[in-house]
Design a protein around this motif. Structure first.
Motif, mmCIF file in Angstrom:
data_model
loop_
_atom_site.group_PDB
_atom_site.id
_atom_site.type_symbol
_atom_site.label_atom_id
_atom_site.label_comp_id
_atom_site.label_asym_id
_atom_site.label_seq_id
_atom_site.Cartn_x
_atom_site.Cartn_y
_atom_site.Cartn_z
ATOM 1 N N SER A 171 5.027 -9.087 12.048
ATOM 2 C CA SER A 171 3.886 -8.190 11.938
ATOM 3 C C SER A 171 3.739 -7.677 10.510
ATOM 4 N N GLU A 172 2.489 -7.418 10.143
ATOM 5 C CA GLU A 172 2.209 -6.732 8.879
ATOM 6 C C GLU A 172 2.065 -5.251 9.191
ATOM 7 N N ILE A 173 2.814 -4.427 8.462
ATOM 8 C CA ILE A 173 2.844 -2.994 8.720
ATOM 9 C C ILE A 173 2.241 -2.234 7.548
ATOM 10 N N SER A 174 1.467 -1.209 7.855
ATOM 11 C CA SER A 174 0.968 -0.285 6.843
ATOM 12 C C SER A 174 1.448 1.117 7.199
ATOM 13 N N ILE A 175 2.110 1.771 6.237
ATOM 14 C CA ILE A 175 2.562 3.153 6.411
ATOM 15 C C ILE A 175 1.719 4.026 5.492
ATOM 16 N N LEU A 176 0.908 4.890 6.074
ATOM 17 C CA LEU A 176 0.049 5.778 5.301
ATOM 18 C C LEU A 176 0.726 7.143 5.178
ATOM 19 N N TYR A 177 0.848 7.630 3.947
ATOM 20 C CA TYR A 177 1.490 8.920 3.723
ATOM 21 C C TYR A 177 0.914 9.556 2.462
ATOM 22 N N ARG A 178 1.224 10.815 2.272
ATOM 23 C CA ARG A 178 0.887 11.501 1.022
ATOM 24 C C ARG A 178 1.908 12.605 0.787
ATOM 25 N N LEU A 179 2.016 13.048 -0.464
ATOM 26 C CA LEU A 179 2.937 14.116 -0.825
ATOM 27 C C LEU A 179 2.242 15.467 -0.736
ATOM 28 N N ASP A 180 2.960 16.448 -0.226
ATOM 29 C CA ASP A 180 2.472 17.819 -0.231
ATOM 30 C C ASP A 180 2.671 18.367 -1.647
#
Length: 268
Positions: free
Chosen positions: A81-90
């Motif tokens: 599978s191709e995985i995308s992890i979406l995140y951002r820094l506080d």
């Protein structure tokens, strides 16, 4: 001599002060003699001494980590599978992230994901990753990642885990396709049978309607009505210009053949 002193003074100012520009979507943290400041600098200019300090700039915009992994399933199969992890820094907690994880914090996020994904996917069948259960699997991985990351650093906001381009083992993929085809054939046959049943019911209703109509007509055909109809037929025949011979005893109904010859019906 005076010019030389001025030049040395300007050089000292340049060497002992510099500035960094913080752009929209970024924050800056000063690091002096290796120690990070707790003060977070947002958009604008930050002055610092380049001999003893530097400014570490980090983006607070949403980032996407892409991975290509082979995930285990409950039955022991491997699902690519191709995985995308979406995140951002506080922005207010960037210092905490840098102090605990360093600037290579994405590698920590990736490691946490690998562990969480293996634990969660091992509870589901391979076919579940290719069906409506995928959203459930993604949510469970995301929640497990949040729990594990909070133990290491505070300041990374996980937004979503997206599983894309699921590739099932060839044998399982063929089996699922055959099953889906069989289900579609069954649904198609069920539709045909339903249509045939409705058509049969329609014909039965029409037949009952015709039968009831004939019964009503038969019940209404008394001898008097039959004689009236016969008289009406005589009248219509009498209006015709063609020559005709009508022989009747005046009692029995008349029968008219194709040649318009009127003969009395036999009364046995």
């Amino acid at each position: 001599m005076k010019t030389k002193h001025i030049f040395l003074a300007e050089l000292a100012v340049v060497l002992t002060s510099s500035c960094a520009v913080i752009r929209p979507g970024e924050v800056g943290i000063k690091q002096k003699l290796g120690q990070l400041s707790d003060e977070v600098n947002t958009e604008g200019t930050v002055y610092f001494n380049p001999l003893t300090s530097r400014v570490i700039k980090e983006s607070t915009q949403t980032k996407n980590i892409k991975l290509f992994l082979s995930l285990p399933s409950k039955e022991g199969l491997s699902v690519n599978s191709e995985i995308s992890i979406l995140y951002r820094l506080d922005g207010n907690k960037v210092a905490s992230v840098l102090k605990n994880l360093g600037q290579d914090y994405e590698s920590v996020i990736t490691s946490v994901f690998r562990s969480a994904a293996s634990d969660v996917c091992a509870k589901f069948f391979a076919k579940d990753m290719h069906s409506g259960m995928r959203a459930v699997i993604e949510d469970e991985i995301l929640n497990k990642m949040r729990t594990n990351l909070e133990k290491q650093a505070d300041g990374i906001e996980l937004i979503a885990v997206l599983m894309k381009q699921i590739q099932l083992p060839p044998g399982l993929a063929s089996s699922i396709e055959r099953k889906l085809q069989a289900e579609q054939d069954a649904m198609r046959m069920e539709f045909v049978l339903k249509q045939e049943t409705l058509e049969a019911q329609r014909k039965i209703i029409n037949a009952k309607g015709e039968r009831d109509a004939q019964l009503i007509i038969a019940e209404g055909l008394t001898n008097g009505i039959i004689r009236i109809k016969a008289i009406e037929a005589f009248r219509e025949l009498s209006k015709s210009n063609n020559a005709k011979v009508i022989i009747t005893d005046g009692k029995t109904p008349l029968m008219v053949n194709d040649n318009q010859t009127v003969t009395p019906a036999s009364n046995k």
